[in-house]
Design a protein around this motif. Structure first.
Motif, PDB file in Angstrom:
ATOM      1  N   ARG A 170      -6.385   8.856   0.668  1.00 19.49           N
ATOM      2  CA  ARG A 170      -7.205   7.957  -0.503  1.00 19.49           C
ATOM      3  C   ARG A 170      -8.531   8.237  -0.545  1.00 19.49           C
ATOM      4  N   ARG A 171      -9.373   8.276   0.584  1.00 18.82           N
ATOM      5  CA  ARG A 171     -10.725   8.568   0.515  1.00 18.82           C
ATOM      6  C   ARG A 171     -10.969   9.846  -0.015  1.00 18.82           C
TER       7      ARG A 171
ATOM      8  N   VAL B  44      -2.718   7.887   5.191  1.00 18.87           N
ATOM      9  CA  VAL B  44      -2.796   7.377   3.695  1.00 18.87           C
ATOM     10  C   VAL B  44      -4.237   6.897   3.504  1.00 18.87           C
TER      11      VAL B  44
ATOM     12  N   HIS C 155       0.955   4.094  -2.771  1.00 19.71           N
ATOM     13  CA  HIS C 155       0.774   5.531  -2.543  1.00 19.71           C
ATOM     14  C   HIS C 155       1.741   6.506  -2.966  1.00 19.71           C
TER      15      HIS C 155
ATOM     16  N   ALA D   8       0.859  -1.432   0.038  1.00 21.67           N
ATOM     17  CA  ALA D   8       0.059  -0.151   0.079  1.00 21.67           C
ATOM     18  C   ALA D   8       0.851   1.319   0.019  1.00 21.67           C
TER      19      ALA D   8
ATOM     20  N   THR E 297      -9.397  11.645  -2.195  1.00 20.34           N
ATOM     21  CA  THR E 297      -9.260  11.643  -3.409  1.00 20.34           C
ATOM     22  C   THR E 297     -10.462  10.821  -4.235  1.00 20.34           C
ATOM     23  N   ALA E 298     -10.797   9.726  -3.592  1.00 22.77           N
ATOM     24  CA  ALA E 298     -12.006   9.185  -4.112  1.00 22.77           C
ATOM     25  C   ALA E 298     -13.265   9.939  -4.214  1.00 22.77           C
TER      26      ALA E 298
END
Length: 198
Positions: free
Chosen positions: A184-185, A180, A63, A59, A187-188
């Motif tokens: 990521r969330r 991280v 990233h 992961a 960005t989603a």
């Protein structure tokens, strides 16, 4: 999520071992018969912690992206793999000693040295390499990179000399994983628009 699972499992294993043998020099003390369960549970947890750590490494590489420095990436991968191998070896040695009727001093020292000296030193190198990659590529904020550098240096210098110091590694992994996961969330939930670069 893998990093969070690793941090929780490794932290739990360390706490259970400290409950069973609270002294700083665990290699010199026999395990209390009433607390052997704590050691046995810790040894059952360790393999799963190692598995989640490998996913955590993957992961982190995902990233950082494809622009990672090959030299630092090699140190990152090498230290991570050696950490897992040493963690498994120390757990296997501790399990063998625990199952013996009269464990030898050599066996206790061997298991303790593998974990406290070698595994934690490799963890220190892994933390330093990860923080260096994050700082060079700008994928981690400066405070997080500085925190990793401090944690890595502390693990490298103090090692097994300070009781509970090994908890620094899972705490760092938990903080980094939460960061991280939040990125990521974010960005989603906010995909690039037509005018923004992908």
């Amino acid at each position: 999520m893998a990093g969070i699972a690793f941090a929780v499992l490794l932290g739990a294993a360390i706490v259970l071992m400290r409950i069973a043998v609270p002294s700083g020099n665990t290699a010199d003390l026999p395990v209390d018969q009433d607390k052997r369960w704590a050691v046995q549970v810790a040894l059952e947890i360790v393999p799963f912690a190692g598995i989640f750590f490998l996913w955590f490494m993957g992961a982190l590489r995902a990233h950082t992206g494809a622009a990672e420095d090959r030299f630092v990436a090699t140190v990152f991968l090498g230290s991570g793999f050696v950490f897992v191998a040493t963690l498994f070896a120390s757990a296997a040695a501790a399990g063998t000693v625990l199952n013996e009727g009269t464990p030898s001093d050599f066996g206790r020292h061997y298991a303790y040295t593998l974990l406290a000296t070698y595994a934690m030193r490799m963890a220190a190198v892994f933390v330093l390499a990860t923080s260096t990659i994050g700082r060079m590529l700008g994928v981690f904020p400066k405070p997080l990179a500085v925190l990793g550098t401090v944690v890595g240096l502390l693990l490298l210098v103090i090692g097994s000399g300070v009781p509970w110091s090994e908890m620094l590694f899972p705490v760092w992994a938990l903080i980094l994983s939460l960061y991280v996961l939040r990125v990521r969330r974010g960005t989603a939930h906010h995909p690039p628009t037509a005018t923004e670069p992908p």
